[in-house]
Design an enzyme around this catalytic site. Sequence first.
Site, PDB file in Angstrom:
ATOM      1  N   SER A 126       6.611   7.006 -13.270  1.00 44.40           N
ATOM      2  CA  SER A 126       7.723   6.911 -14.398  1.00 44.40           C
ATOM      3  C   SER A 126       8.682   7.804 -13.920  1.00 44.40           C
ATOM      4  O   SER A 126       8.634   8.680 -13.432  1.00 44.40           O
ATOM      5  CB  SER A 126       6.975   7.234 -15.582  1.00 44.40           C
ATOM      6  OG  SER A 126       7.859   7.547 -16.373  1.00 44.40           O
ATOM      7  N   LYS A 140       2.388   9.669 -14.726  1.00 48.26           N
ATOM      8  CA  LYS A 140       2.304   8.369 -14.762  1.00 48.26           C
ATOM      9  C   LYS A 140       1.853   7.778 -13.251  1.00 48.26           C
ATOM     10  O   LYS A 140       2.334   7.861 -12.300  1.00 48.26           O
ATOM     11  CB  LYS A 140       3.173   7.684 -15.290  1.00 48.26           C
ATOM     12  CG  LYS A 140       3.336   7.958 -16.874  1.00 48.26           C
ATOM     13  CD  LYS A 140       2.062   7.511 -17.829  1.00 48.26           C
ATOM     14  CE  LYS A 140       1.713   5.827 -17.910  1.00 48.26           C
ATOM     15  NZ  LYS A 140       2.860   5.314 -18.723  1.00 48.26           N
ATOM     16  N   GLU A 166       0.498  -5.875 -13.234  1.00 50.44           N
ATOM     17  CA  GLU A 166       1.198  -6.274 -14.426  1.00 50.44           C
ATOM     18  C   GLU A 166       2.225  -7.269 -14.145  1.00 50.44           C
ATOM     19  O   GLU A 166       2.505  -8.274 -14.761  1.00 50.44           O
ATOM     20  CB  GLU A 166       2.060  -5.166 -14.911  1.00 50.44           C
ATOM     21  CG  GLU A 166       1.077  -4.327 -15.777  1.00 50.44           C
ATOM     22  CD  GLU A 166       1.899  -3.011 -16.250  1.00 50.44           C
ATOM     23  OE1 GLU A 166       1.857  -2.596 -17.387  1.00 50.44           O
ATOM     24  OE2 GLU A 166       2.620  -2.336 -15.297  1.00 50.44           O
TER      25      GLU A 166
END
Length: 460
Positions: A276, A282, A289
């Site tokens: 991130s 993160k 995804e």
Amino acid sequence: MKLWGGRFEAGPSEVFERFSGSLDFDRRLIDADIRGSQAFARALERVGILTAEERGRIVAAFDEIRAEAASPGFYEDATDEDVHTLVIRKLKEKAGGVADKIHTGRSRNEQVSLDMRLWLREECADMQASLCAVMGRLLDHAEANSTAIVPGYTHTRRAQAVLWPHYLLAYFEMFLRDWERFAEAKRRTNVLPLGSGALAGSGFPFDREAIAQDLGFEGITRNSMDASGDRDFALDFLYACSVTMIHLSRLAEDWILYSSEEFGWLELGDGVTSGSSLMPQKKNPDSLELIRGKSGRVIGCLTSLLVTMKGLPMTYNRDMQEDKVPLFDAAYQLNGSLLMMSAVIESTRLNPARPAAAAAESWVVATDLAEALARAGTPFHQAHQIVGRFVLESVRTGKKPSDWTAEEMRRFAPEFTGEFAELLNADKGIGTREIPGGTGPVSVARALALAKQVLGQLIL
Ligand code: ARG
């Protein structure tokens, strides 16, 4: 250059040319177009339209065009309507007047179908190869974690314990069917439309079987109107792509969850995850995804062509030019997704303690207990009731299966005789499912060996 014009007093407007041109995207078919045209030149020789010398010159010129097409700048300044027109213009530049004979008894309607079929049958083979890679990675992962136990889910609720390889083999089955769907799509695609003319059949006595053989087709189309108006071979491919994407998407969804902190089963490799820009801790599953996201796009491609074809009057209509962008896009996105999934599976490690704990702290053994009671003579509905009450009592008192002793169980229900307590361990219940297709360790080992054998034969 135009392949038509005699009947017109004025040329096409600029806005129409820009609107209707397809060269930007159908240039992807240039190899297929040249290959088909070279075979067609040989067919023209066989019916006496071209001499052997003319055919030789045309075929050689096509070879040159193919080589030039690989260089950047080939398409610069090209204003041709489509790839077929461009190739014929280039042929004229190279071979001169004899190029005027190349389109004898041929229509672009059959030519575009031919080109797409030549292109698509190779795409089908590519998809099959990429599917084999995914299946291979799944089997490697299954072998490396052959004894791991996980809770299997229905309704996203812990249902019954299964072996992790059993879960992986479920996806193997889905991808194997996808492989078969591409084989079927290829079979339907691999038919020669040439000789159909615009819609009525060519006016020249081509030996269509000979052209089919020349181009490696398994047969010829049987009806010229169908050949001109059909796109279900493309729909078959898009359907196969869509179903494969759905399978990839479901696997992606599982692994996004299983690699989350809440599950903690899987660790995805650094190489297939991203961080991130704001939150330093993160590690996001963007690869998975995107696979999930692209499934929507590929299904959109199928929907797009379905709607394009719906209600088109026989035979060819220019609407059908809209088949190519979804076809190219679906093929590109699916192949990319398959390669990505292979890399994700290869990078992923299972932490077997976490799913084992999830199985142990839940009531995935309830069905095993009820079935054991039924095997010992209690009618199943009564067994279901007894175990249901047993689970309710456990939930009320906050007990896990391992918190019960055999003695306490017997006190709860006299039907729970000595060995029933063993079934509080999930692996005991798994051992009762030695049925073909079941999650018993012997059955799973057998299924894994069979899957390896099947995959080995597909790859050959
Ligand atoms: N560019 C056209 C297509 O992709 C080729 C066929 C054109 N035929 C015609 N009669 N306009 O469908």
